[in-house]
Every structure is written in structure tokens, then in C-alpha cells.
Design a protein around this motif. Structure first.
Motif, PDB file in Angstrom:
ATOM      1  N   GLN A 116      -1.789  -5.535  -0.300  1.00 38.66           N
ATOM      2  CA  GLN A 116      -1.610  -6.814  -0.987  1.00 38.66           C
ATOM      3  C   GLN A 116      -2.488  -6.944  -2.223  1.00 38.66           C
ATOM      4  O   GLN A 116      -3.014  -8.012  -2.520  1.00 38.66           O
ATOM      5  CB  GLN A 116      -1.842  -7.986  -0.026  1.00 38.66           C
ATOM      6  N   THR A 117      -2.616  -5.862  -2.954  1.00 35.13           N
ATOM      7  CA  THR A 117      -3.358  -5.882  -4.214  1.00 35.13           C
ATOM      8  C   THR A 117      -2.543  -6.592  -5.297  1.00 35.13           C
ATOM      9  O   THR A 117      -3.065  -7.433  -6.029  1.00 35.13           O
ATOM     10  CB  THR A 117      -3.670  -4.435  -4.664  1.00 35.13           C
ATOM     11  N   THR A 118      -1.272  -6.249  -5.404  1.00 33.57           N
ATOM     12  CA  THR A 118      -0.406  -6.854  -6.428  1.00 33.57           C
ATOM     13  C   THR A 118       0.031  -8.240  -5.989  1.00 33.57           C
ATOM     14  O   THR A 118       0.503  -8.415  -4.871  1.00 33.57           O
ATOM     15  CB  THR A 118       0.842  -5.974  -6.669  1.00 33.57           C
ATOM     16  N   SER A 167       0.771  -1.256   0.000  1.00 27.66           N
ATOM     17  CA  SER A 167       0.000   0.000   0.000  1.00 27.66           C
ATOM     18  C   SER A 167       0.798   1.301   0.000  1.00 27.66           C
ATOM     19  O   SER A 167       0.217   2.358   0.172  1.00 27.66           O
ATOM     20  CB  SER A 167      -0.966   0.051   1.199  1.00 27.66           C
ATOM     21  N   GLY A 182       2.198   2.499  -2.577  1.00 22.11           N
ATOM     22  CA  GLY A 182       1.994   3.155  -3.872  1.00 22.11           C
ATOM     23  C   GLY A 182       2.948   2.684  -4.966  1.00 22.11           C
ATOM     24  O   GLY A 182       3.193   3.406  -5.931  1.00 22.11           O
ATOM     25  N   LYS A 183       3.428   1.454  -4.857  1.00 21.47           N
ATOM     26  CA  LYS A 183       4.378   0.928  -5.855  1.00 21.47           C
ATOM     27  C   LYS A 183       3.745   0.835  -7.250  1.00 21.47           C
ATOM     28  O   LYS A 183       4.342   1.249  -8.236  1.00 21.47           O
ATOM     29  CB  LYS A 183       4.876  -0.475  -5.429  1.00 21.47           C
ATOM     30  N   SER A 184       2.541   0.273  -7.317  1.00 24.34           N
ATOM     31  CA  SER A 184       1.903   0.081  -8.619  1.00 24.34           C
ATOM     32  C   SER A 184       1.461   1.421  -9.213  1.00 24.34           C
ATOM     33  O   SER A 184       1.556   1.637 -10.423  1.00 24.34           O
ATOM     34  CB  SER A 184       0.709  -0.869  -8.479  1.00 24.34           C
ATOM     35  N   THR A 185       0.993   2.315  -8.358  1.00 27.34           N
ATOM     36  CA  THR A 185       0.634   3.664  -8.828  1.00 27.34           C
ATOM     37  C   THR A 185       1.865   4.333  -9.423  1.00 27.34           C
ATOM     38  O   THR A 185       1.795   4.993 -10.466  1.00 27.34           O
ATOM     39  CB  THR A 185       0.097   4.507  -7.647  1.00 27.34           C
ATOM     40  N   SER A 222       5.187  12.409  -5.359  1.00 25.75           N
ATOM     41  CA  SER A 222       3.792  12.009  -5.309  1.00 25.75           C
ATOM     42  C   SER A 222       3.496  11.260  -6.602  1.00 25.75           C
ATOM     43  O   SER A 222       3.454  11.868  -7.683  1.00 25.75           O
ATOM     44  CB  SER A 222       2.861  13.219  -5.169  1.00 25.75           C
ATOM     45  N   ALA A 223       3.312   9.957  -6.481  1.00 27.61           N
ATOM     46  CA  ALA A 223       3.044   9.134  -7.664  1.00 27.61           C
ATOM     47  C   ALA A 223       1.700   9.521  -8.271  1.00 27.61           C
ATOM     48  O   ALA A 223       1.526   9.559  -9.489  1.00 27.61           O
ATOM     49  CB  ALA A 223       3.053   7.653  -7.299  1.00 27.61           C
ATOM     50  N   GLU A 224       0.738   9.852  -7.384  1.00 27.41           N
ATOM     51  CA  GLU A 224      -0.602  10.166  -7.855  1.00 27.41           C
ATOM     52  C   GLU A 224      -0.637  11.483  -8.614  1.00 27.41           C
ATOM     53  O   GLU A 224      -1.314  11.614  -9.625  1.00 27.41           O
ATOM     54  CB  GLU A 224      -1.560  10.211  -6.667  1.00 27.41           C
ATOM     55  N   GLY A 259       3.694  -6.249  -2.462  1.00 25.35           N
ATOM     56  CA  GLY A 259       4.209  -5.695  -1.217  1.00 25.35           C
ATOM     57  C   GLY A 259       4.637  -6.852  -0.335  1.00 25.35           C
ATOM     58  O   GLY A 259       3.958  -7.883  -0.308  1.00 25.35           O
ATOM     59  N   ASN A 310       6.856   8.559  -0.896  1.00 21.94           N
ATOM     60  CA  ASN A 310       5.658   8.823  -1.704  1.00 21.94           C
ATOM     61  C   ASN A 310       4.523   9.474  -0.906  1.00 21.94           C
ATOM     62  O   ASN A 310       4.531   9.472   0.313  1.00 21.94           O
ATOM     63  CB  ASN A 310       5.180   7.483  -2.302  1.00 21.94           C
ATOM     64  N   LYS A 311       3.559   9.981  -1.643  1.00 22.00           N
ATOM     65  CA  LYS A 311       2.343  10.598  -1.098  1.00 22.00           C
ATOM     66  C   LYS A 311       2.648  11.925  -0.402  1.00 22.00           C
ATOM     67  O   LYS A 311       2.027  12.255   0.615  1.00 22.00           O
ATOM     68  CB  LYS A 311       1.601   9.640  -0.145  1.00 22.00           C
ATOM     69  N   ASP A 328       1.776  14.640  -1.403  1.00 21.00           N
ATOM     70  CA  ASP A 328       0.562  15.464  -1.514  1.00 21.00           C
ATOM     71  C   ASP A 328      -0.321  15.355  -0.278  1.00 21.00           C
ATOM     72  O   ASP A 328      -1.088  16.251   0.033  1.00 21.00           O
ATOM     73  CB  ASP A 328      -0.224  15.052  -2.770  1.00 21.00           C
TER      74      ASP A 328
HETATM   75  N1  LIG Z   1      -2.455  10.588  -1.699  1.00 18.78           N
HETATM   76  C1  LIG Z   1      -1.758   9.718  -2.426  1.00 18.78           C
HETATM   77  N2  LIG Z   1      -2.173   8.439  -2.522  1.00 18.78           N
HETATM   78  C2  LIG Z   1      -1.433   7.599  -3.272  1.00 18.78           C
HETATM   79  C3  LIG Z   1      -0.249   8.003  -3.949  1.00 18.78           C
HETATM   80  N3  LIG Z   1       0.269   6.915  -4.572  1.00 18.78           N
HETATM   81  C4  LIG Z   1      -0.573   5.892  -4.322  1.00 18.78           C
HETATM   82  N4  LIG Z   1      -1.610   6.282  -3.536  1.00 18.78           N
HETATM   83  C5  LIG Z   1      -2.745   5.470  -3.079  1.00 18.78           C
HETATM   84  O1  LIG Z   1      -2.267   4.462  -2.210  1.00 18.78           O
HETATM   85  C6  LIG Z   1      -3.069   3.277  -2.346  1.00 18.78           C
HETATM   86  C7  LIG Z   1      -2.171   2.079  -2.635  1.00 18.78           C
HETATM   87  O2  LIG Z   1      -1.597   2.249  -3.911  1.00 18.78           O
HETATM   88  P1  LIG Z   1      -0.986   1.019  -4.729  1.00 18.78           P
HETATM   89  O3  LIG Z   1      -0.253   1.618  -5.882  1.00 18.78           O
HETATM   90  O4  LIG Z   1      -2.014  -0.002  -4.999  1.00 18.78           O
HETATM   91  O5  LIG Z   1       0.061   0.470  -3.640  1.00 18.78           O
HETATM   92  P2  LIG Z   1       1.052  -0.790  -3.720  1.00 18.78           P
HETATM   93  O6  LIG Z   1       2.274  -0.409  -2.994  1.00 18.78           O
HETATM   94  O7  LIG Z   1       1.209  -1.218  -5.135  1.00 18.78           O
HETATM   95  O8  LIG Z   1       0.242  -1.876  -2.885  1.00 18.78           O
HETATM   96  P3  LIG Z   1       0.348  -3.504  -2.928  1.00 18.78           P
HETATM   97  O9  LIG Z   1       0.336  -3.943  -4.354  1.00 18.78           O
HETATM   98  O10 LIG Z   1      -0.871  -3.939  -2.199  1.00 18.78           O
HETATM   99  O11 LIG Z   1       1.598  -3.845  -2.214  1.00 18.78           O
HETATM  100  C8  LIG Z   1      -4.071   3.554  -3.466  1.00 18.78           C
HETATM  101  O12 LIG Z   1      -5.299   3.935  -2.878  1.00 18.78           O
HETATM  102  C9  LIG Z   1      -3.425   4.725  -4.209  1.00 18.78           C
HETATM  103  O13 LIG Z   1      -4.367   5.535  -4.861  1.00 18.78           O
HETATM  104  C10 LIG Z   1       0.157   9.372  -3.827  1.00 18.78           C
HETATM  105  O14 LIG Z   1       1.153   9.834  -4.374  1.00 18.78           O
HETATM  106  N5  LIG Z   1      -0.637  10.171  -3.053  1.00 18.78           N
END
Ligand SMILES: Nc1nc2c(ncn2[C@@H]2O[C@H](COP(=O)(O)OP(=O)(O)OP(=O)(O)O)[C@@H](O)[C@H]2O)c(=O)[nH]1
Ligand SMILES: [Mg+2]
Length: 295
Positions: free
Chosen positions: A41-43, A18, A20-23, A154-156, A65, A123-124, A126
Motif C-alpha cells: 500500500q505504498t501507492t 507489493s 511490483g506495479k510501480s516498479t 522482472s520489472a527490477e 494495490g 513479476n519477480k 529473478d
Molecule cells: N526481486 C524483485 N523485486 C521486485 C521486482 N519488482 C518489484 N520488486 C520489489 O517489490 C517491492 C514492491 O514494489 P512496488 O513497485 O512498490 O509494488 P506495488 O505493486 O506498486 O505496491 P503498492 O503500491 O503498495 O500496491 C519493492 O521492494 C520492489 O523493489 C522484481 O522484478 N524483482
């Protein structure tokens, strides 16, 4: 003036669930190829996202993750996937949240090999109320190991991703492109189709069902511009099936229609999607099922 040599290499994106790796992978590549959700644990699979620029090709490798919650055979495999992904990469991007650094973050950091350059991406940013909180976090991180750079992003929002990319590029070895420069990913449409369905399940359902769900593409046929896809969603219990299907099939219909829209956007053509839900007790501990699912 001599031309600058072309660079290329594999860049693993790692971190606890969580962060934000995939984002980040999607933002770097500029396409939604790796599924994301608010749930940890989405990925579940390794997937590469390819970014080809005139002087450099980045092969970003998204990983699950590192799993710490449920002990199942599936989770053992996921952790192995992360370790294997690290084995022959040129650079590691360690992703953590700018707002907090946890025991799980430390645990992931401790697993990283010492002979590969690591860039930390906080990350994040923002979501950070007070940007001054970053400085002590960066200082703390710097005491834990050597980093090639520590970059708040900020990946988003796409903030500081150019700086992150530039830093990674300097760490890549010289070499020709590893993939066709038109390619976005190393995965095929079949894989992506199954993942898009799983993403909608993660986004639309509560805390139990997504973790008990697996998706298999039974058939994938091209008819001119149309792709005809038949998928089975496996759940572990009949109660979960009822939740997933919803009243009069409404939930499954919504999931399938959103997944189809994503497929059409990425594949660039019409998709006919037919999804069935089946109960398969204990699939996450069944070797045969895990093999069929590619874990
Ligand atoms: N505010 C904010 N939220 C973010 C950012 N990057 C990712 N998120 C949020 O964080 C949550 C997890 O993002 P994922 O990209 O699924 O995270 P992950 O690390 O791939 O998670 P797993 O695959 O479960 O390990 C999602 O709700 C995203 O929208 C960011 O830069 N800012
Ligand atoms: Mg992910």
C-alpha cells in the motif's frame, strides 16, 4: 509500402499490493516517477507514466494495490481509484508474483471488466529459485479468465519488458499521441515532490508511521533554476511525530535530504526543501483532509 498507423492508449497496471506495479511503471517509462517500497500500500494515487515511441504512445496508469487490510475512508477511496482507473482503459496489465498466486490476486482478477483485453505479467522472476515452477502457474492462471498473453517478467531487472510492450502495442487502438511526446507523466512537480517525501518515509520507518502519514506541499516557488519547496507531513499521534522527527531531528533531516536528491534528479535543477511535521488526529477519516490531499 504503406506506413504503419500510429497507435495510442491507456494501459492500467493493477494487482494486489507489493507485486511490483510501480516498479514496472518506472521500468517501462525509464524514469522514477512512481514511488516504490517493500511495504504494501505504498501507492495511494493514480499516476500515469507516458512512453512515446515513433509508432506508439503508451499511457501506463499505475494504481494503488487493491486494499484489503485496514478499513478506513482512505482505503475506500483507494479502492474506488482502482475501479475508476479501469473504467476507460484500452488494455489492463494484471501483475502478480511469479512465485505465488494468492486469494488477494484472485480477488483482483475477479474485479477486472470482461470487455477489456488483459495481459498477465508474472513479476519477480529473478527471485524464483526454480524457473520450472512457472509452467504450472501459467496453466493455473489460464483457467481463471481469458488473457491476451501471460508473460513472466522482472520489472527490477528489466527482463522481458520489450515482449510485454510489444504485446500491449498490438492491443492498442489506432490514434494520435494523447500527450506531448516529451512528457513523462500527467502529474506536476508539486505532486511528485510530495510523493518523494512519502516514499522516503515508507522506506525508512517501521510498520506503523508510514500508514499514518500524509504530505502536503504548502508552497512551491521557482527562483530561476532553484525550486523552493515547503512541505508539511501530517501524522495521527504525537508519538509518531517523535519517531518521524528522530533524535535532534536526524530522521527527518535524512528523509528530506534523500527526497531532495530525487527531486533534483527528476526536475533537473537545485531544490531547497523545508519540511515540517504536524499532528492531525484522525486525518485518514476526515473528509476535509482527504480532499486537501487529493484522495
Ligand atoms: N526481486 C524483485 N523485486 C521486485 C521486482 N519488482 C518489484 N520488486 C520489489 O517489490 C517491492 C514492491 O514494489 P512496488 O513497485 O512498490 O509494488 P506495488 O505493486 O506498486 O505496491 P503498492 O503500491 O503498495 O500496491 C519493492 O521492494 C520492489 O523493489 C522484481 O522484478 N524483482
Ligand atoms: Mg505502487
Amino acid at each position: 509500402m504503406a506506413e504503419r498507423p500510429h497507435r495510442s492508449g491507456q494501459v492500467a497496471i493493477v494487482g494486489r499490493p507489493s507485486v511490483g506495479k510501480s516498479t514496472l511503471l518506472n521500468a517501462l517509462v525509464g524514469a522514477r516517477i512512481s514511488i516504490t517500497s517493500r511495504k504494501p500500500q505504498t501507492t495511494r494515487h493514480r499516476i500515469a507514466g507516458i512512453l512515446s515511441e515513433p509508432e506508439v504512445q503508451f499511457v501506463f496508469v499505475d494504481t494503488p494495490g487493491f486494499q484489503t487490510r485496514h478499513a478506513s475512508r482512505l482505503n475506500e477511496r483507494l479502492n474506488r481509484t482502482v475501479r475508476d482507473a479501469l473504467a476507460d482503459v484500452d488494455v489492463i496489465v494484471f501483475v502478480a508474483e511469479a512465485a505465488r498466486f494468492t486469494v488477494a490476486d484472485r480477488a483482483v482478477l475477479a474485479l477486472l471488466p470482461s470487455n477489456v483485453p488483459v495481459v498477465a505479467a508474472l513479476n519477480k522472476t529473478d527471485a524464483l529459485a526454480d524457473k520450472r515452477a512457472l509452467l504450472p502457474r501459467i496453466a493455473e492462471l489460464a483457467t481463471l479468465r481469458e488473457f491476451a498473453a501471460i508473460i513472466p517478467i522482472s520489472a527490477e531487472r528489466g527482463s522481458e519488458l520489450a515482449a510485454l510492450k510489444d504485446t500491449i502495442a498490438t492491443l492498442l487502438p489506432e490514434g494520435p499521441a494523447l500527450y506531448d511526446t516529451e512528457s513523462l507523466t500527467d502529474r506536476d512537480e508539486r505532486f511528485l515532490a510530495a510523493e518523494f517525501i512519502r516514499e522516503k518515509i515508507f522506506r525508512q520507518l517501521g510498520d506503523e508511521v508510514p500508514y499514518s502519514t500524509a504530505v502536503i506541499i504548502e508552497s512551491f516557488e521557482h527562483e530561476g533554476d532553484l525550486r523552493r519547496i515547503r512541505a508539511t507531513v501530517f501524522v495521527a499521534k504525537s508519538g509518531q511525530r517523535a519517531i518521524l522527527v528522530g533524535e535532534n531531528g536526524a530522521r527527518m533531516k535524512a528523509i528530506a535530504s534523500q527526497a531532495r536528491a530525487d527531486m533534483e534528479a527528476l526536475f533537473g535543477g537545485r531544490v531547497f526543501l523545508d519540511v515540517w511535521v504536524r499532528v492531525k488526529q484522525g486525518w485518514s477519516d476526515s473528509d476535509a483532509m482527504l480532499k486537501r490531499l487529493g484522495y
